[in-house]
Design an enzyme around this catalytic site. Structure first.
Site, short mmCIF file in Angstrom:
data_model
loop_
_atom_site.label_atom_id
_atom_site.label_comp_id
_atom_site.label_asym_id
_atom_site.label_seq_id
_atom_site.Cartn_x
_atom_site.Cartn_y
_atom_site.Cartn_z
N TYR A 126 0.83 -1.20 0.00
CA TYR A 126 0.00 0.00 0.00
C TYR A 126 0.87 1.25 0.00
CZ TYR A 126 0.76 1.00 5.02
OH TYR A 126 1.30 1.32 6.23
N LYS A 180 6.49 -1.86 2.02
CA LYS A 180 5.27 -1.32 2.63
C LYS A 180 4.11 -2.28 2.40
CE LYS A 180 3.07 3.20 3.32
NZ LYS A 180 3.52 3.39 4.70
#
Length: 285
Positions: free
Chosen positions: A33, A148
């Protein structure tokens, strides 16, 4: 009013957006994300977030289904469709839907790309005015924190434990050294006025705001050291702060109940926050 989301090429009211129960993001946390801040209806630090998205995708063997120009256009369109002046855009990319298996699905399985907005007054941040408190907790996350990913259970657990201890946030500690906060980069300012931030590795996320803050500090005469620091050095620091995409720069005024410096937001922290907002706001696209 219902938000308009982007899901796999379609613009949908949030009430109509659906993702398969077989999506690997849902079953395996197999996805990544990004969060991009929106200010004055424009994208802050978009180039950095776009580059980090591509890096995360490469590390996990994911393919971003839109090219750079199209992805930027989607970001701008979702701001316009939701009349967003201040807030954030959340982007999530997963490996798509397939029968549950630890092995990746066959090549050509369509990924799932989702974007949505959240309104937030990013300029008027009470935490930035008064400072926050942090609790030191063990870092029990997986070893590739530089990617991430959407597997955020332990940071959520650490956040809740910090709150149970009366703190606002957690700083995570591994092998006697601070790694980062639950969703932010940890920084301290020594008694000599040196800005210390942990050097990049698999232990922490390469923060986009982190990179900008170090650059700005250097160009404004602040000495910067990229190295790890221990909890005792943090407790004895003159100032401390965190950085993240939508909070920018927020002072840390207490660590495990002990005041940092004089217990008030530090002068250098406030200065860096002001410079960051001024420069990045002017450069927003």
């Amino acid at each position: 009013m219902s938000r308009i989301l982007y899901l796999n090429g379609a613009w949908l009211p949030e009430s109509e957006a659906r993702v398969s129960v077989f999506d690997r993001g849902f079953l395996m946390a197999d996805g990544i994300y990004e969060v991009t801040c929106v200010l004055d209806g424009k994208l802050l630090e978009y180039a950095g977030h776009s580059a980090r998205l591509q890096r995360s995708a490469r590390e996990l063997g994911l393919t971003v289904p839109l090219d750079a120009e199209a992805l930027l256009a989607v970001h701008r369109e979702i701001v316009a469709r939701n009349a967003l002046d201040q807030g954030m855009i959340y982007l999530q990319l997963t490996r798509g839907a397939a029968d549950r298996d630890f092995a990746y699905p066959p090549a050509g399985t369509p990924p799932t790309l989702l974007l949505f907005t959240q309104a937030k007054n990013v300029l008027e941040n009470k935490a930035a005015e008064r400072g926050i408190s942090v609790a030191l907790l063990p870092d029990l996350r997986w070893g590739r924190r530089d990617i991430k990913t959407i597997q955020l259970l332990y940071p959520s657990m650490a956040k809740m434990e910090a709150m149970a201890r009366g703190a606002d946030e957690a700083w995570l500690v591994e092998d006697g050294l601070v790694t980062e906060a639950c969703a932010a980069t940890a920084h301290i300012v020594t008694a000599e006025g040196v800005l210390v931030t942990r050097d990049l590795s698999h232990a922490l996320l390469p923060g986009v705001t982190r990179a900008s803050v170090l650059e700005l500090a250097g160009t404004h005469g602040v000495r910067v050291e990229e190295r790890a620091f221990a909890p005792d050095e943090a407790r004895s620091a003159r100032e401390a702060f965190i950085t993240s995409a939508t909070n920018f720069v927020v002072p840390v005024t207490r660590i495990d109940g002990q005041a940092v410096g004089d217990g008030a937001p530090g002068a250098l922290t406030r200065r860096i926050r002001d410079i960051y907002i001024e420069t990045r706001r002017a450069a927003a696209i």
